[in-house]
Enzyme design. Structure first.
Site, PDB file in Angstrom:
ATOM      1  N   GLN A 208       0.831  -1.210   0.000  1.00  0.00           N
ATOM      2  CA  GLN A 208       0.000   0.000   0.000  1.00  0.00           C
ATOM      3  C   GLN A 208       0.864   1.258   0.000  1.00  0.00           C
ATOM      4  OE1 GLN A 208      -2.838  -2.267   3.185  1.00  0.00           O
ATOM      5  NE2 GLN A 208      -3.233  -0.074   3.065  1.00  0.00           N
ATOM      6  N   ARG A 355      -8.969  -1.709   8.338  1.00  0.00           N
ATOM      7  CA  ARG A 355      -9.771  -0.477   8.263  1.00  0.00           C
ATOM      8  C   ARG A 355      -9.927   0.148   9.642  1.00  0.00           C
ATOM      9  NH1 ARG A 355     -14.508  -1.752   3.821  1.00  0.00           N
ATOM     10  NH2 ARG A 355     -13.743  -0.161   2.439  1.00  0.00           N
ATOM     11  N   GLU A 725     -12.605   4.092   6.034  1.00  0.00           N
ATOM     12  CA  GLU A 725     -12.633   3.235   7.216  1.00  0.00           C
ATOM     13  C   GLU A 725     -13.802   3.513   8.152  1.00  0.00           C
ATOM     14  OE1 GLU A 725      -8.673   4.685   7.731  1.00  0.00           O
ATOM     15  OE2 GLU A 725      -7.915   2.692   8.166  1.00  0.00           O
TER      16      GLU A 725
HETATM   17  N1  MCN Z   1     -14.325   9.467  -1.522  1.00  0.00           N
HETATM   18  C1  MCN Z   1     -15.264  10.308  -2.077  1.00  0.00           C
HETATM   19  N2  MCN Z   1     -15.721  11.383  -1.347  1.00  0.00           N
HETATM   20  C2  MCN Z   1     -15.277  11.608  -0.082  1.00  0.00           C
HETATM   21  C3  MCN Z   1     -14.331  10.745   0.487  1.00  0.00           C
HETATM   22  C4  MCN Z   1     -13.855   9.678  -0.265  1.00  0.00           C
HETATM   23  O1  MCN Z   1     -15.697  10.082  -3.204  1.00  0.00           O
HETATM   24  N3  MCN Z   1     -15.721  12.649   0.611  1.00  0.00           N
HETATM   25  C5  MCN Z   1     -13.784   8.347  -2.292  1.00  0.00           C
HETATM   26  C6  MCN Z   1     -12.311   8.545  -2.591  1.00  0.00           C
HETATM   27  O2  MCN Z   1     -12.062   9.373  -3.634  1.00  0.00           O
HETATM   28  C7  MCN Z   1     -11.816   7.119  -2.756  1.00  0.00           C
HETATM   29  C8  MCN Z   1     -12.661   6.369  -1.733  1.00  0.00           C
HETATM   30  O3  MCN Z   1     -13.829   7.163  -1.531  1.00  0.00           O
HETATM   31  O4  MCN Z   1     -12.058   6.673  -4.066  1.00  0.00           O
HETATM   32  C9  MCN Z   1     -11.916   6.185  -0.386  1.00  0.00           C
HETATM   33  O5  MCN Z   1     -11.284   7.392  -0.075  1.00  0.00           O
HETATM   34  P1  MCN Z   1     -10.540   7.732   1.298  1.00  0.00           P
HETATM   35  O6  MCN Z   1     -11.509   7.801   2.394  1.00  0.00           O
HETATM   36  O7  MCN Z   1      -9.682   8.905   1.019  1.00  0.00           O
HETATM   37  O8  MCN Z   1      -9.630   6.465   1.614  1.00  0.00           O
HETATM   38  P2  MCN Z   1      -8.344   5.949   0.825  1.00  0.00           P
HETATM   39  O9  MCN Z   1      -8.548   6.051  -0.614  1.00  0.00           O
HETATM   40  O10 MCN Z   1      -7.120   6.506   1.433  1.00  0.00           O
HETATM   41  O11 MCN Z   1      -8.432   4.399   1.154  1.00  0.00           O
HETATM   42  C10 MCN Z   1      -7.926   3.865   2.356  1.00  0.00           C
HETATM   43  C11 MCN Z   1      -9.008   3.220   3.175  1.00  0.00           C
HETATM   44  C12 MCN Z   1      -8.372   2.335   4.168  1.00  0.00           C
HETATM   45  S1  MCN Z   1      -7.242   3.004   5.226  1.00  0.00           S
HETATM   46  C13 MCN Z   1      -8.626   0.999   4.177  1.00  0.00           C
HETATM   47  S2  MCN Z   1      -7.912   0.082   5.411  1.00  0.00           S
HETATM   48  C14 MCN Z   1      -9.499   0.405   3.189  1.00  0.00           C
HETATM   49  C15 MCN Z   1     -10.465   1.360   2.611  1.00  0.00           C
HETATM   50  O12 MCN Z   1      -9.900   2.513   2.300  1.00  0.00           O
HETATM   51  N4  MCN Z   1      -9.045  -0.588   2.398  1.00  0.00           N
HETATM   52  C16 MCN Z   1      -9.803  -0.954   1.302  1.00  0.00           C
HETATM   53  N5  MCN Z   1     -11.326   0.871   1.707  1.00  0.00           N
HETATM   54  C17 MCN Z   1     -10.996  -0.227   0.952  1.00  0.00           C
HETATM   55  N6  MCN Z   1     -11.738  -0.597  -0.112  1.00  0.00           N
HETATM   56  C18 MCN Z   1     -11.320  -1.628  -0.882  1.00  0.00           C
HETATM   57  N7  MCN Z   1     -12.102  -1.992  -1.936  1.00  0.00           N
HETATM   58  N8  MCN Z   1     -10.177  -2.306  -0.639  1.00  0.00           N
HETATM   59  C19 MCN Z   1      -9.400  -1.995   0.434  1.00  0.00           C
HETATM   60  O13 MCN Z   1      -8.267  -2.647   0.658  1.00  0.00           O
HETATM   61 CU1  CUM Z   2      -5.789   0.810   9.682  1.00  0.00          CU
HETATM   62  S1  CUM Z   2      -6.149  -0.159   7.990  1.00  0.00           S
HETATM   63 MO1  CUM Z   2      -6.086   1.277   6.559  1.00  0.00          MO
HETATM   64  O1  CUM Z   2      -5.269   2.469   7.470  1.00  0.00           O
HETATM   65  O2  CUM Z   2      -4.961   0.815   5.500  1.00  0.00           O
END
Ligand code: MCN
Ligand code: CUM
Length: 773
Positions: A208, A355, A725
């Protein structure tokens, strides 16, 4: 932005055209498999690899001593600890990698695994962190001489104790957040390809955080950073479990260096589940105090945290337990104190996966459970108690007593919406009537506050690497875009949502925007995807880089239109001359001119990079309500309804956000009702494969109802907060609160997760509530 466009990445994936690590096949590629330890704790007396080496197809056998010669038998973790790659003296958990076998195919490697003769001398093991912290405990880490990893605390102990002593009501509750495994669809693996002529390593791996891994790899192996290329191709789920560095990556690399061939390592499920990083394993003792009217006066949490044999959390904070000090949650508390003692045990490393937002899961669980325990003690409705103690909307930005500045929130609005959607008042009446008839139903609320988006670099780093993130956008002459990011999607849909952000800022259609991540040779430096940080950091960088491009585009437009820059107005995708809207240039025309007719004194080309260091974390929140019916015969708790009202500020793609929430709710459901990895006294693992580690399928999973409120983030360029998450963090308390709410009238204050029928039946029996067959 705000449109539910379908995910750009899906056509490839659903037609089986994805590119996962195991899809990579190189000429002369060899395969790595591991001999694993049958013991949780044992001295290695001897390793004899002769029979394995003699097996046709075996090319190399790699032991801890071989790695020691290279200075790679131990490597630093991301949390300032060290971890064994392969053991030289003793093993420290069951299923630990002991010897690597490199062979011409997977089957030869697996066969050779059975031919390595290892003589062990079993040592007493410790699998209970409480015992590990006792004086006469076996020591897991001889290099440390103690099982105590750290003590950490936040808040004012004396003031909190005084507030507790001065309050009308105090309740205490112990609770355990079980050890679980993310169970991603794709297990961990890599292909290592070392080119001895160039001295160049290419490593396709399930990580990641490719850039951070490359930097650490360069520092540890002394291979120059420009000669290491890490590629994270498509990843079949990471969920935090793919931030850690595992022995397989290193032994495959050493195997490639030794043999001159590419080496592939892919974990089997029953290898992966018991040896890669777990989540949680937190033993919490809560204490909450209040006035008679329900005003909460203090919260105190003591925790024993079980980290396994190595402290390897990819924890970007300066706090060893991540963001646990968000434990005051959604409440306006004046006094709070929490402390954590962490222990080494004979188990694999972990704690921060699944998550979790870096221990926010545990923090939310304990505070949301404590509020319910208090409500039952007070005889007050849990919704009313929450409403009474929420941080009021007008108090934002809000400084919590444990030191966080919450950016924005409106907690009562979210809870109100959830209560209306589910018909809360009627459900309470129904519960009352059912109870008279001897039927058990419960209603559980969780009003969580998350903290995601690491982070402001003054507080957040990994081994000194500051937690910003990046976007690079290049617009080519025909107006088509290639953009690259320092993050790495594992299923979150970044190809779609980053394209939407750029489309929003520049007015270029999303289908004209390619998004690339995960290749350290091409992507700008970034810290990766975890902690729901991609949208708060790289998403913001996409906005800022787009705006830089817009500034330059304005200069070019002014030149083309023979107008002054000040006289130009922007509308989506186009600059026009104020007062004469027909006189304008589209972003595509401007892009073409940037390469064919750029103004004198202005550089050709149209591109920008941005490294975004957010001024604060983002604080998404929500209110979840769960309704369960409990079968007094079988002890089964069935989720009848579950409504999730989430607030992640402005939303980029509602469809993707809904998918994130539904997926995360399903994981929260699995945590609450099904999943658990356990160890016996000797450190034997239970739940290390899918025969006895239960994950929810479509059959068990309830139908989720989702809704939202929108409270924009004041410091993000698009007003968005992270969300990935939220539902795993927020939902377990709602499930457990619902089950306990059904039983509370009998005096039951808590049932531990996973809430399987056996446990609930036992609780019913103790209170004389169980039906006989
Ligand atoms: N998004 C959006 N509008 C928002 C917030 C987010 O449209 N206001 C969208 C983002 O653009 C992105 C998705 O939602 O496409 C998730 O965004 P974000 O919350 O920024 O999280 P990350 O992209 O950094 O993803 C990490 C998070 C974590 S830490 C874990 S653990 C996890 C999760 O995402 N692992 C996943 N969701 C997952 N989903 C899948 N399918 N697979 C994983 O391994
Ligand atoms: Cu704590 S699981 Mo996510 O932060 O990749």
């Amino acid at each position: 932005m705000g449109h539910s466009i379908k995910r750009k990445e899906d056509p490839l994936l659903i037609r089986g055209r994805g590119h996962f690590v195991d899809d990579i096949k190189l000429n002369g590629m060899l395969f790595l498999d591991f001999v694993r330890s049958p013991y949780a704790h044992a001295k290695i007396k001897s390793i004899n690899t002769d029979r394995a080496k003699a097996l046709p197809g075996v090319v190399a056998v790699i032991t801890g001593n071989d790695l020691k010669g290279l200075g790679l038998d131990w490597i630093p973790t991301l949390a300032y600890d060290n971890m064994m790659v392969l053991p030289t003296e003793k093993v420290v958990f069951q299923q630990q990698e002991v010897v690597g076998i490199v062979a011409t195919d997977r089957y030869a490697a697996a066969d050779a695994v059975t031919l390595v003769d290892i003589e062990y001398e079993p040592l007493p093991a410790v699998s209970d962190p409480f015992k590990a912290l006792e004086k006469d405990s076996p020591i897991v880490r001889d290099d440390k001489g103690t099982n105590h990893i750290f003590h950490w605390e936040a808040g004012d102990r004396a003031l909190t104790d005084k507030a507790i002593a001065d309050s009308d009501i105090v309740v205490k509750q112990d609770m355990y957040y079980p050890r679980i495994h993310v169970s991603y669809m794709e297990t961990c693996g890599c292909v290592a390809d070392f080119d001895p002529v160039e001295g160049h390593l290419t490593l396709w791996m399930t990580t990641q955080a490719p850039h951070a891994v490359r930097t650490v790899a360069a520092l540890v192996t002394k291979i120059p950073e420009n000669k290491i290329r890490i590629i994270s191709p498509d990843i079949g789920g990471g969920f935090g479990g793919k931030v850690y560095v595992y022995p397989g990556y290193i032994v495959a690399t050493v195997g490639s260096i030794l043999t001159g061939h590419p080496v592939k390592w892919i974990n089997d499920r029953s290898d992966d589940q018991p040896s890669t990083a777990f989540g949680r394993d937190f033993h919490m003792s809560g204490e909450i105090a209040a006035k008679k009217d329900g005003t909460i006066t203090a919260l105190k949490i003591k925790t024993i945290s079980d980290h396994g044999a190595f402290h390897g959390d990819a924890n970007p904070t300066k706090f060893p337990v991540g963001l646990f000090s968000i434990v005051t949650g959604s409440y306006d508390l004046k006094n709070a104190f929490c402390e954590v003692d962490a222990a080494y045990t004979n188990k694999p490393q972990g704690g921060i996966t699944y998550r979790c937002s870096f221990r926010v899961t545990e923090a939310v669980y304990v505070v949301e459970r404590m509020v319910d325990v208090l409500a039952h003690k007070l005889g007050m409705d849990p919704a009313e108690l929450r409403m009474k103690n929420f941080i009021p909307a007008e108090k934002f930005p809000y400084k919590s007593v444990l030191g966080w500045t919450y950016d924005s929130g409106n907690y009562s609005a979210a809870l109100k919406k959830a209560m209306e959607r589910i018909g809360y008042a009627d459900l309470r009446k129904e519960q009352e009537e059912k109870r008279k008839k001897g039927e058990l139903m419960g209603i559980g609320i969780s009003s969580f506050t998350e903290i995601v988006g690491a982070g402001p670099s003054h507080d957040f780093d990994i081994l000194g690497l500051k937690m910003f993130d990046s976007a690079e956008i290049r617009i080519h002459p025909t107006g088509k875009v290639i953009s690259r990011f320092g993050t790495k999607s594992q299923g979150q849909g970044h190809q779609t949502t980053y394209a939407q952000i750029i489309a929003e800022e520049l007015g270029i259609p999303t289908e004209d925007i390619t998004v690339e991540e995960g290749d350290t040779d091409t992507a700008p430096y970034g810290l990766g995807t975890y902690a729901s940080r991609s949208t708060p950091t790289a998403g913001a960088a996409a906005s800022m880089a787009s705006r830089k491009i817009r500034d330059k585009a304005k200069k070019i437009a002014a030149y083309l239109l023979e107008a002054r820059e000040e006289d130009l107005e922007w509308e989506r995708g186009r600059f026009y001359v104020k007062g004469s809207p027909s006189k304008g240039k589209t972003i595509q025309e401007i892009a073409f001119a940037a390469y064919t007719n750029h103004p004198p004194g202005v550089e050709a080309g149209l591109e920008a990079v941005d490294y975004y260091d957010p001024p604060n974390m983002t604080f998404p929140f929500g209110s979840y309500i769960c309704v369960v019916d409990i079968d007094r015969g079988t002890g089964e708790a069935k989720v009848r309804r579950f409504i999730a009202v989430d607030d992640c500020g402005n939303i980029i793609n509602p469809l993707i956000v809904d998918g994130q929430i539904q997926g995360a709710l399903t994981m929260g459901f699995g945590t609450s009702f099904l999943e658990e990895i356990k160890y016996d006294e000797d450190g034997n693992v239970f739940g290390g494969n899918f025969m006895d580690y239960l994950i929810p399928t479509a059959v068990e999973t309830p139908k989720w109802e989702t809704d939202k409120t929108v409270t924009p983030c004041p410091h993000h360029p698009l007003g968005t907060k992270g969300v990935g998450e939220s539902a795993t963090v927020g939902s377990p308390a709602a499930f457990v609160n619902a089950v306990v709410d059904a039983l509370a009238f009998s005096g039951i204050t808590h049932v531990e997760m996973p809430l399987n029928p056996w446990k609930i039946r036992k609780a019913l029996e103790e209170k004389g509530l169980a039906l006989e067959n």
